[in-house]
Motif scaffolding. Structure first.
Motif, PDB file in Angstrom:
ATOM      1  N   LEU A  59     -98.656   0.903  46.735  1.00 16.91           N
ATOM      2  CA  LEU A  59     -99.190  -0.442  46.565  1.00 16.91           C
ATOM      3  C   LEU A  59     -98.112  -1.516  46.659  1.00 16.91           C
ATOM      4  N   SER A  60     -96.897  -1.134  47.035  1.00 18.77           N
ATOM      5  CA  SER A  60     -95.844  -2.131  47.258  1.00 18.77           C
ATOM      6  C   SER A  60     -96.026  -2.788  48.619  1.00 18.77           C
ATOM      7  N   GLY A  61     -95.375  -3.929  48.787  1.00 24.08           N
ATOM      8  CA  GLY A  61     -95.536  -4.691  50.011  1.00 24.08           C
ATOM      9  C   GLY A  61     -94.803  -4.093  51.195  1.00 24.08           C
ATOM     10  N   ASP A  62     -95.138  -4.608  52.368  1.00 21.28           N
ATOM     11  CA  ASP A  62     -94.466  -4.198  53.597  1.00 21.28           C
ATOM     12  C   ASP A  62     -93.209  -5.032  53.815  1.00 21.28           C
ATOM     13  N   GLY A  63     -92.252  -4.421  54.466  1.00 23.43           N
ATOM     14  CA  GLY A  63     -91.024  -5.105  54.840  1.00 23.43           C
ATOM     15  C   GLY A  63     -90.235  -4.205  55.754  1.00 23.43           C
ATOM     16  N   PRO A  64     -89.372  -4.762  56.599  1.00 18.33           N
ATOM     17  CA  PRO A  64     -88.564  -3.924  57.488  1.00 18.33           C
ATOM     18  C   PRO A  64     -87.745  -2.929  56.670  1.00 18.33           C
ATOM     19  N   TRP A  65     -87.609  -1.691  57.198  1.00 12.11           N
ATOM     20  CA  TRP A  65     -86.799  -0.718  56.465  1.00 12.11           C
ATOM     21  C   TRP A  65     -85.328  -0.937  56.774  1.00 12.11           C
ATOM     22  N   GLU A  66     -84.631  -1.407  55.763  1.00  9.22           N
ATOM     23  CA  GLU A  66     -83.175  -1.481  55.771  1.00  9.22           C
ATOM     24  C   GLU A  66     -82.722  -0.938  54.427  1.00  9.22           C
ATOM     25  N   TRP A  67     -81.700  -0.122  54.432  1.00  4.81           N
ATOM     26  CA  TRP A  67     -81.288   0.527  53.187  1.00  4.81           C
ATOM     27  C   TRP A  67     -80.867  -0.491  52.142  1.00  4.81           C
ATOM     28  N   GLU A  68     -80.160  -1.536  52.564  1.00  4.06           N
ATOM     29  CA  GLU A  68     -79.736  -2.543  51.602  1.00  4.06           C
ATOM     30  C   GLU A  68     -80.938  -3.277  51.016  1.00  4.06           C
ATOM     31  N   SER A  69     -81.951  -3.526  51.829  1.00  8.77           N
ATOM     32  CA  SER A  69     -83.161  -4.179  51.324  1.00  8.77           C
ATOM     33  C   SER A  69     -83.893  -3.285  50.330  1.00  8.77           C
ATOM     34  N   ALA A  70     -83.964  -1.981  50.621  1.00 11.71           N
ATOM     35  CA  ALA A  70     -84.590  -1.048  49.693  1.00 11.71           C
ATOM     36  C   ALA A  70     -83.836  -1.009  48.366  1.00 11.71           C
ATOM     37  N   LEU A  71     -82.506  -1.079  48.421  1.00 13.84           N
ATOM     38  CA  LEU A  71     -81.717  -1.127  47.191  1.00 13.84           C
ATOM     39  C   LEU A  71     -81.938  -2.434  46.452  1.00 13.84           C
ATOM     40  N   ASP A  72     -82.095  -3.527  47.193  1.00 12.25           N
ATOM     41  CA  ASP A  72     -82.407  -4.810  46.548  1.00 12.25           C
ATOM     42  C   ASP A  72     -83.735  -4.733  45.805  1.00 12.25           C
ATOM     43  N   ASP A  73     -84.704  -4.004  46.374  1.00  8.35           N
ATOM     44  CA  ASP A  73     -85.980  -3.802  45.678  1.00  8.35           C
ATOM     45  C   ASP A  73     -85.751  -3.126  44.330  1.00  8.35           C
ATOM     46  N   LEU A  74     -84.899  -2.109  44.327  1.00  8.37           N
ATOM     47  CA  LEU A  74     -84.622  -1.401  43.072  1.00  8.37           C
ATOM     48  C   LEU A  74     -83.913  -2.314  42.077  1.00  8.37           C
ATOM     49  N   GLU A  75     -83.035  -3.166  42.571  1.00  4.84           N
ATOM     50  CA  GLU A  75     -82.368  -4.134  41.693  1.00  4.84           C
ATOM     51  C   GLU A  75     -83.407  -5.019  41.013  1.00  4.84           C
ATOM     52  N   ALA A  76     -84.440  -5.427  41.786  1.00  7.41           N
ATOM     53  CA  ALA A  76     -85.479  -6.279  41.227  1.00  7.41           C
ATOM     54  C   ALA A  76     -86.252  -5.560  40.123  1.00  7.41           C
ATOM     55  N   VAL A  77     -86.518  -4.259  40.322  1.00  2.00           N
ATOM     56  CA  VAL A  77     -87.220  -3.474  39.303  1.00  2.00           C
ATOM     57  C   VAL A  77     -86.373  -3.375  38.032  1.00  2.00           C
ATOM     58  N   VAL A  78     -85.110  -3.049  38.203  1.00  3.46           N
ATOM     59  CA  VAL A  78     -84.212  -2.899  37.051  1.00  3.46           C
ATOM     60  C   VAL A  78     -84.109  -4.209  36.278  1.00  3.46           C
ATOM     61  N   LYS A  79     -83.958  -5.313  36.997  1.00  5.01           N
ATOM     62  CA  LYS A  79     -83.826  -6.616  36.334  1.00  5.01           C
ATOM     63  C   LYS A  79     -85.116  -7.007  35.631  1.00  5.01           C
ATOM     64  N   HIS A  80     -86.251  -6.849  36.307  1.00 10.98           N
ATOM     65  CA  HIS A  80     -87.535  -7.286  35.742  1.00 10.98           C
ATOM     66  C   HIS A  80     -87.860  -6.528  34.463  1.00 10.98           C
ATOM     67  N   LEU A  81     -87.555  -5.243  34.423  1.00 13.58           N
ATOM     68  CA  LEU A  81     -87.902  -4.421  33.260  1.00 13.58           C
ATOM     69  C   LEU A  81     -86.759  -4.311  32.254  1.00 13.58           C
ATOM     70  N   GLY A  82     -85.642  -4.952  32.549  1.00 14.97           N
ATOM     71  CA  GLY A  82     -84.524  -4.924  31.619  1.00 14.97           C
ATOM     72  C   GLY A  82     -83.958  -3.543  31.399  1.00 14.97           C
ATOM     73  N   LEU A  83     -83.806  -2.795  32.482  1.00 10.55           N
ATOM     74  CA  LEU A  83     -83.350  -1.404  32.363  1.00 10.55           C
ATOM     75  C   LEU A  83     -81.836  -1.279  32.216  1.00 10.55           C
ATOM     76  N   GLY A  84     -81.113  -2.351  32.437  1.00 13.77           N
ATOM     77  CA  GLY A  84     -79.663  -2.294  32.275  1.00 13.77           C
ATOM     78  C   GLY A  84     -79.000  -1.475  33.356  1.00 13.77           C
ATOM     79  N   ASN A  85     -78.456  -0.336  32.956  1.00 13.41           N
ATOM     80  CA  ASN A  85     -77.708   0.538  33.872  1.00 13.41           C
ATOM     81  C   ASN A  85     -78.353   1.922  33.856  1.00 13.41           C
TER      82      ASN A  85
END
Length: 278
Positions: A59-85
């Motif tokens: 159910l996530s959105g579409d976007g071009p597959w680039e590894w750095e972009s996929a990692l940026d997605d994970l950064e957004a998840v970590v930040k939004h949920l306050g997961l730290g490290n």
């Protein structure tokens, strides 16, 4: 209790399942063509388990597959949920992303890579001990199989095949039902350096890591002699890893999350507990 959220303050919407729980957070990454539901059967006692749908999946959105972009997605998840490290565990493509995450974040406490090392469709030197003529025939056949699978993801899905896919992996467009990810994303991932061979990148990981490789043929490939040679090549190339990277074998196929959820959960929790104790 698990609850689902959608992160909307990012380049694309990101669907996430937060399983909750006390203890250190663990980010769980599914494989190519999968969804966050791949982790639903795992109980990671003592951890807050969080699983997103990768871009172009579920159910996530579409976007071009680039590894750095996929990692940026994970950064957004970590930040939004306050997961730290968080520690990061991934299967197949998710395991490859875990390696890339650890390279981006040397401070990452640990990663677990579940058979996310290299594509079965690869260069001849990754199949040691196999007759060259037979190897080349099998590789040509494997490429044709993957070509057809990729092309099929760009066509409407017949009704009789829809039960084979998770409901969250299906999307309706113009009155037709399609499976996600689409052919364009599959092709974009398939020929990247990271997907074809993550082992050289694994050597650059400085945090503790656990690599789990299966001993059975994957159901999605013809198997047989080619896959035996493929496993020999993987074992050969993992043999010289530094000591902070552990390698374990499991009596399962590539889809070990579905086949051995309790065993996989035990490997992950035991590894992370030993790392803390050490």
């Amino acid at each position: 209790m698990a609850h689902d959220i959608t992160i909307t303050d990012h380049d694309i919407p990101l669907a996430v399942r937060d399983h909750g729980g006390p203890g250190e957070p663990v980010l769980l990454l599914h494989g190519l063509g999968g969804t966050l539901e791949a982790w639903d059967q795992l109980e990671l006692a003592g951890h807050r388990a969080v699983a997103p749908d990768l871009r172009g999946h579920g159910l996530s959105g579409d976007g071009p597959w680039e590894w750095e972009s996929a990692l940026d997605d994970l950064e957004a998840v970590v930040k939004h949920l306050g997961l730290g490290n968080p520690a990061v565990a991934g299967q197949s493509l998710g395991g490859m992303l875990a390696v890339s995450w650890a390279r981006r974040h040397p401070e990452c406490p640990a990663i677990v890579n579940l058979d996310g090392l290299r594509s079965a469709e690869n260069t001849p030197d990754h199949y040691p001990g196999m007759d060259p003529a037979a190897r080349d025939r099998e590789l040509a056949s494997l490429k044709a199989t993957f070509d057809e699978q990729a092309a099929g993801m760009g066509r409407p899905l017949p009704a009789e095949l829809r039960p084979m896919f998770p409901a969250r992996a299906l999307v309706e467009r113009d009155g037709q039902v399609y499976a996600r990810p689409g052919a364009e994303l599959l092709e974009a991932v398939r020929y990247t350096t990271e997907f074809r061979d993550t082992i050289p990148l694994l050597r650059e990981v400085t945090c503790d890591a656990l690599v789990v490789i299966p001993t059975r043929d994957p159901q999605s490939t013809p198997g047989g002699e080619l896959m035996e040679a493929f496993r020999r090549g993987v074992r050969r190339d993992l043999a010289s890893l530094p000591p902070h990277i552990q390698v374990r074998e499991m009596d399962a196929g590539h889809d070990m999350l579905a086949e051995q959820p309790k065993a996989v959960a035990a490997l992950i929790t035991d590894f992370l507990a030993a790392r803390r104790a050490g």
